[in-house]
Each structure stands twice: as C-alpha cells, then as structure tokens.
Design a protein around this motif. Structure first.
Motif, PDB file in Angstrom:
ATOM      1  N   ILE A  11      -5.582  12.959   1.599  1.00  0.00           N
ATOM      2  CA  ILE A  11      -4.479  12.004   1.729  1.00  0.00           C
ATOM      3  C   ILE A  11      -3.473  12.496   2.768  1.00  0.00           C
ATOM      4  CG2 ILE A  11      -2.637  10.797   0.511  1.00  0.00           C
ATOM      5  CD1 ILE A  11      -5.529   9.933  -0.189  1.00  0.00           C
ATOM      6  N   ARG A  12      -3.254  13.789   2.841  1.00  0.00           N
ATOM      7  CA  ARG A  12      -2.374  14.340   3.879  1.00  0.00           C
ATOM      8  C   ARG A  12      -2.915  14.009   5.270  1.00  0.00           C
ATOM      9  NH1 ARG A  12      -1.481  18.788   5.259  1.00  0.00           N
ATOM     10  NH2 ARG A  12       0.760  18.797   5.611  1.00  0.00           N
ATOM     11  N   ALA A  13      -4.217  14.214   5.456  1.00  0.00           N
ATOM     12  CA  ALA A  13      -4.813  13.950   6.767  1.00  0.00           C
ATOM     13  C   ALA A  13      -4.749  12.459   7.101  1.00  0.00           C
ATOM     14  CB  ALA A  13      -6.263  14.437   6.770  1.00  0.00           C
ATOM     15  N   TRP A  14      -4.967  11.620   6.108  1.00  0.00           N
ATOM     16  CA  TRP A  14      -4.905  10.165   6.303  1.00  0.00           C
ATOM     17  C   TRP A  14      -3.519   9.726   6.751  1.00  0.00           C
ATOM     18  CZ3 TRP A  14      -3.135   6.537   2.142  1.00  0.00           C
ATOM     19  CH2 TRP A  14      -3.370   5.196   2.467  1.00  0.00           C
ATOM     20  N   ILE A  15      -2.503  10.202   6.042  1.00  0.00           N
ATOM     21  CA  ILE A  15      -1.124   9.833   6.408  1.00  0.00           C
ATOM     22  C   ILE A  15      -0.748  10.444   7.751  1.00  0.00           C
ATOM     23  CG2 ILE A  15       1.305  10.059   5.739  1.00  0.00           C
ATOM     24  CD1 ILE A  15       0.396   9.966   2.809  1.00  0.00           C
ATOM     25  N   GLY A  16      -1.198  11.666   7.975  1.00  0.00           N
ATOM     26  CA  GLY A  16      -0.876  12.340   9.215  1.00  0.00           C
ATOM     27  C   GLY A  16      -1.448  11.652  10.439  1.00  0.00           C
ATOM     28  N   ALA A  17      -2.551  10.926  10.265  1.00  0.00           N
ATOM     29  CA  ALA A  17      -3.180  10.232  11.390  1.00  0.00           C
ATOM     30  C   ALA A  17      -2.560   8.870  11.681  1.00  0.00           C
ATOM     31  CB  ALA A  17      -4.681  10.083  11.125  1.00  0.00           C
ATOM     32  N   MET A  18      -1.666   8.390  10.817  1.00  0.00           N
ATOM     33  CA  MET A  18      -1.080   7.068  11.014  1.00  0.00           C
ATOM     34  C   MET A  18      -0.099   7.071  12.183  1.00  0.00           C
ATOM     35  SD  MET A  18      -0.412   5.877   7.066  1.00  0.00           S
ATOM     36  CE  MET A  18      -1.772   5.633   5.933  1.00  0.00           C
ATOM     37  N   GLN A  19      -0.105   5.964  12.920  1.00  0.00           N
ATOM     38  CA  GLN A  19       0.723   5.866  14.122  1.00  0.00           C
ATOM     39  C   GLN A  19       2.004   5.057  13.909  1.00  0.00           C
ATOM     40  OE1 GLN A  19      -0.180   7.548  16.975  1.00  0.00           O
ATOM     41  NE2 GLN A  19      -1.810   8.344  15.656  1.00  0.00           N
ATOM     42  N   GLU A  20       2.117   4.337  12.789  1.00  0.00           N
ATOM     43  CA  GLU A  20       3.300   3.483  12.585  1.00  0.00           C
ATOM     44  C   GLU A  20       4.553   4.342  12.416  1.00  0.00           C
ATOM     45  OE1 GLU A  20      -0.318   1.474  10.760  1.00  0.00           O
ATOM     46  OE2 GLU A  20       0.582   3.464  10.727  1.00  0.00           O
ATOM     47  N   SER A  21       5.697   3.677  12.432  1.00  0.00           N
ATOM     48  CA  SER A  21       6.970   4.372  12.247  1.00  0.00           C
ATOM     49  C   SER A  21       7.832   3.569  11.285  1.00  0.00           C
ATOM     50  CB  SER A  21       7.706   4.537  13.573  1.00  0.00           C
ATOM     51  OG  SER A  21       8.997   5.055  13.357  1.00  0.00           O
ATOM     52  N   CYS A  22       8.571   4.273  10.451  1.00  0.00           N
ATOM     53  CA  CYS A  22       9.470   3.592   9.495  1.00  0.00           C
ATOM     54  C   CYS A  22      10.872   3.429  10.068  1.00  0.00           C
ATOM     55  CB  CYS A  22       9.529   4.382   8.189  1.00  0.00           C
ATOM     56  SG  CYS A  22       7.977   4.427   7.270  1.00  0.00           S
ATOM     57  N   ASN A  23      11.113   3.850  11.272  1.00  0.00           N
ATOM     58  CA  ASN A  23      12.439   3.741  11.873  1.00  0.00           C
ATOM     59  C   ASN A  23      12.685   2.303  12.339  1.00  0.00           C
ATOM     60  OD1 ASN A  23      12.945   6.456  11.483  1.00  0.00           O
ATOM     61  ND2 ASN A  23      11.928   7.008  13.405  1.00  0.00           N
TER      62      ASN A  23
ATOM     63  N   LEU B  98       0.823  -1.209   0.000  1.00  0.00           N
ATOM     64  CA  LEU B  98       0.000   0.000   0.000  1.00  0.00           C
ATOM     65  C   LEU B  98       0.858   1.260   0.000  1.00  0.00           C
ATOM     66  CD1 LEU B  98      -2.956   1.094   0.187  1.00  0.00           C
ATOM     67  CD2 LEU B  98      -2.673   1.071   2.676  1.00  0.00           C
ATOM     68  N   GLY B  99       2.163   1.088   0.188  1.00  0.00           N
ATOM     69  CA  GLY B  99       3.072   2.219   0.212  1.00  0.00           C
ATOM     70  C   GLY B  99       3.643   2.516   1.578  1.00  0.00           C
ATOM     71  N   LEU B 100       3.179   1.792   2.609  1.00  0.00           N
ATOM     72  CA  LEU B 100       3.653   2.055   3.962  1.00  0.00           C
ATOM     73  C   LEU B 100       5.143   1.725   4.088  1.00  0.00           C
ATOM     74  CD1 LEU B 100       0.661   0.535   5.957  1.00  0.00           C
ATOM     75  CD2 LEU B 100       1.220   2.951   5.729  1.00  0.00           C
ATOM     76  N   CYS B 101       5.934   2.757   4.351  1.00  0.00           N
ATOM     77  CA  CYS B 101       7.388   2.615   4.518  1.00  0.00           C
ATOM     78  C   CYS B 101       8.017   1.926   3.302  1.00  0.00           C
ATOM     79  CB  CYS B 101       7.714   1.834   5.796  1.00  0.00           C
ATOM     80  SG  CYS B 101       7.046   2.604   7.295  1.00  0.00           S
TER      81      CYS B 101
ATOM     82  N   ASN C 127      11.956  12.269  -1.174  1.00  0.00           N
ATOM     83  CA  ASN C 127      11.383  11.511  -0.056  1.00  0.00           C
ATOM     84  C   ASN C 127      11.760  10.037  -0.162  1.00  0.00           C
ATOM     85  OD1 ASN C 127       9.796  13.758   1.111  1.00  0.00           O
ATOM     86  ND2 ASN C 127       8.676  13.623  -0.838  1.00  0.00           N
ATOM     87  N   SER C 128      11.824   9.371   0.983  1.00  0.00           N
ATOM     88  CA  SER C 128      12.332   8.001   1.034  1.00  0.00           C
ATOM     89  C   SER C 128      11.252   6.937   0.932  1.00  0.00           C
ATOM     90  CB  SER C 128      13.117   7.788   2.343  1.00  0.00           C
ATOM     91  OG  SER C 128      14.204   8.697   2.428  1.00  0.00           O
ATOM     92  N   PHE C 129       9.990   7.307   1.236  1.00  0.00           N
ATOM     93  CA  PHE C 129       8.934   6.298   1.287  1.00  0.00           C
ATOM     94  C   PHE C 129       7.670   6.791   0.592  1.00  0.00           C
ATOM     95  CE2 PHE C 129      11.320   5.844   5.354  1.00  0.00           C
ATOM     96  CZ  PHE C 129      11.963   4.649   5.047  1.00  0.00           C
ATOM     97  N   GLY C 130       6.929   5.830   0.020  1.00  0.00           N
ATOM     98  CA  GLY C 130       5.634   6.186  -0.550  1.00  0.00           C
ATOM     99  C   GLY C 130       4.751   6.845   0.490  1.00  0.00           C
TER     100      GLY C 130
END
Length: 371
Positions: A359-371, A300-303, A316-319
């Motif tokens: 889409i900005r609001a959707w991504i902004g609400a995500m709690q996961e981390s790519c670290n 889906l593009g996550l990380c 940018n490094s991630f979708g």
C-alpha cells in the motif's frame, strides 16, 4: 505314517498366508459421509465429518472440495485450508459480483494453521499459499476451523478450536485467545492469536447493514477465479450458471510482480477491507468504498478527510495523500496494532509488513495532489 500329511499341512499354511495377504491388501472401508446438521450447535468438529486428523495428517472427506483465493485476507500470517461441500442434487447459483447464492445444506470451512519452525516450538510468519488439501500434522499447528453453515433460516457461524494434541476441535462460541511465538525475518516475537466469537463473525459477514444479509466473503468469482476453480466447482455439481473463466471477473494476486501495482493494491483492499467499507456494509458511514470496482475518487480515500479526527488519523489529514504514503491515514492504520486505531480492526493482532509495503508503494506512485 506322518509323511503323507505334511504336504496337506504346508498347503493349508500357504492358503492361510494368501488369505492374510489378501486381507492386508483390501482397501479400508470408505469414511462415513459428511453429516449436515440442520439444528443446534454441535460441540465437536468431528460431528460434521468434513475433515479428520488421521495417521498424522489432516484429511478431507469425500466430496469436500478445497479452494483457494487469488489474494487472501491477512490473519496474523495464518495459513488457511478452505473447503466447500453441498448435498447431492443442489448447487450454488453463479453471481458475477456478489457471493454465489448457496443452497440450504452448504457447509463452508476454513481451517487456520501455521507451519512450525525447525525446532517445532514457534510458528512461522509466511505467506498463505492456500493450496494444501492434506496437512502433515508434524509440520503444522492447527489453530481453529470456522464453519459457515447454510440452514433453512439462514447462515450460521461456528468457530471450533483445535486441542493441543491436534485430534479434535471443540466449539468456542465466545472465542478464544491463544498466546504464540512467531519466527519472523526480524526475529521471534510473541503475540496473541484471537479466535473471534460468533457475533464478531457476523460483523464481517453482514453484507447489507440494513437488511442484515449474511454471506460468505471469499466465494466470489473475482476471488476464486484461478486454476480452473470455477470449472472444478461446476464439475463437482456445486455451481451452475458460471461463464468460462476467461469471461469471469478476476482479482490480481497481490504477490504477483507481473501485475500492476494498482491491480495488486486494489485486490488487497478488496479482500481485507471492502466487506465493511462499501455503501451497504457495517462501515458505510465512513463513505470509504474499497471494493475492486469502486471508482478511484474521494470515496477510495484520495484526498479524503477523516470522518472523525482523533488517534485513528495519526495526525494525518487524508486517507490517501497521493505520493506521500507516510502522510496517509491508510498506511498509519494498517501499520498499527493498537486497538481502536488499527485497520482491519478484527482478525489480527500483528501488522502485515508486506501488505503495508504494498500500500505504501501504491500511494507513493500516485501523481495526484491534494493541494
């Protein structure tokens, strides 16, 4: 000697008046039926007799059924009058997840138009409500009508461009570019409305890159399951095998504040991007799967790192960089209007401000981390 004749003359005049009134009240003859053309590429839209400009309105022929989508595809803020027609005795077979299986003889139309501003000079940037089946030609500007025609050998795409008088649309197989001025909340802006050529139509409608299977995009249960439309198609004899609406899949309306941000964003990506971004589509090499039912993982593009670095990443490094929309390739490409960078890459020359903010609001609400 003339008096005895006066009542007769008066009666005759009255009879003529009654006859003329009866003629005036008699209904106009019905229009000629829709004309399914099995071969060739007719030069004029009117040859098909699907719809016509009549007495200042764009009207549909009998048995041409309008429909709308829960979440429509963005096309430079154009509104769309969508219709479907089939000959008597045949109907489409319901499929839960794919486009319905349409019979030979089906004609699907999509008329692109804009509301005009008060002065009639510029077109308006406003949401596509998709619910107009009769258009007042003084208040709108017709741009094009695209046909998908199901012939014995398969589907054929035909783009027709409306003339300035809004009386007829003419086939433009090589596409067209039309300069326009749009009135937006931020002021007026000039842009070029692009009519795709027939090859570009195919690039979006090819559902399976390997088999070259061509299919409609919007006429899927999850897109049109609203307002009893599945039942209306069945009642018209155009669809068989469909379950009750409550048992059929349904995408969210991206504008509906009562729906979750995830449902709205996924519906937006599904209609705008998933016809290419799936495991069989023309963008399958990107490994992005943006259909509504795809799992929320790296596909889906996550990380997910880009397949190829370059201008399309915006550095940018991630979708999707969860919680960081402005560091996500998705937002960068949706905002862009640069050829070779913007996504979707066809069907628009402007950026959909409201869609980008979703889409900005959707991504902004995500709690996961790519670290």
């Amino acid at each position: 000697m003339t008096f005895p004749f006066r009542p007769l003359r008066a009666a005759a005049v009255a009879a003529c008046a009654l006859a003329l009134a009866a003629c005036a009240r008699s209904p106009a003859p019905p229009p000629e039926p829709v004309n399914f053309i099995a071969e060739g590429r007719p030069e004029k839209l009117s040859d098909w007799r699907l719809l016509a400009a009549s007495e200042g309105q764009l009207v549909l022929n009998q048995e041409v059924l309008p429909y709308t989508l829960n979440t429509p595809l963005f096309s430079d803020y154009a509104h769309k009058l969508r219709t479907v027609w089939m000959p008597k005795g045949v109907s489409a077979a319901y499929q839960a997840d794919a486009a319905f299986d349409f019979p030979v003889g089906t004609i699907i139309s999509k008329t692109f138009y804009y509301p005009r501003d008060g002065a009639g000079q510029a077109v308006l940037a406003s949401d596509d409500k998709g619910d107009a089946s009769r258009l007042d030609l003084k208040k709108v500007r017709l741009m094009e009508t695209r046909l998908l025609v199901r012939r014995a050998e398969g589907w054929i795409a035909l783009p027709y461009v409306w003339n300035a008088q809004q009386t007829e649309a003419v086939l433009q197989r090589t596409g067209e570019q039309i300069p326009l001025e749009m009135a937006t909340p931020q002021g007026k802006q000039k842009f070029t409305y692009v009519v795709p050529n027939v090859n570009q139509c195919a690039s979006c409608h090819v559902a399976d890159l390997k088999s070259k299977k061509f299919e409609p995009l919007g006429l899927k249960a999850r897109h049109i399951n609203l307002g009893g439309q599945l039942e209306q198609l069945a009642a018209a004899g155009y669809l068989h095998g469909a379950p009750p609406s409550a048992q059929a899949p349904r995408n969210a309306d991206w504008r509906d504040p009562k729906a979750s941000i995830d449902a709205r964003a996924r519906a937006y990506l599904d209609i705008n991007c998933a016809h290419c971004h799936n495991d069989k589509g023309t963008a399958n090499t990107t490994a992005l799967h943006l259909e509504i039912g795809a799992p929320a993982n790296q596909h889906l593009g996550l990380c997910k790192p880009p397949v190829a670095a370059g201008a399309g990443t915006g550095g940018n490094s991630f979708g999707i960089n969860p919680g960081k929309p402005d560091d996500s390739i998705f937002v960068f490409r949706l905002k862009s209007t640069e050829t070779g960078v913007m996504m979707p890459e066809l069907g628009r020359t402007t950026s959909h401000r409201e869609g980008v903010e979703l889409i900005r609001a959707w991504i902004g609400a995500m709690q996961e981390s790519c670290n």
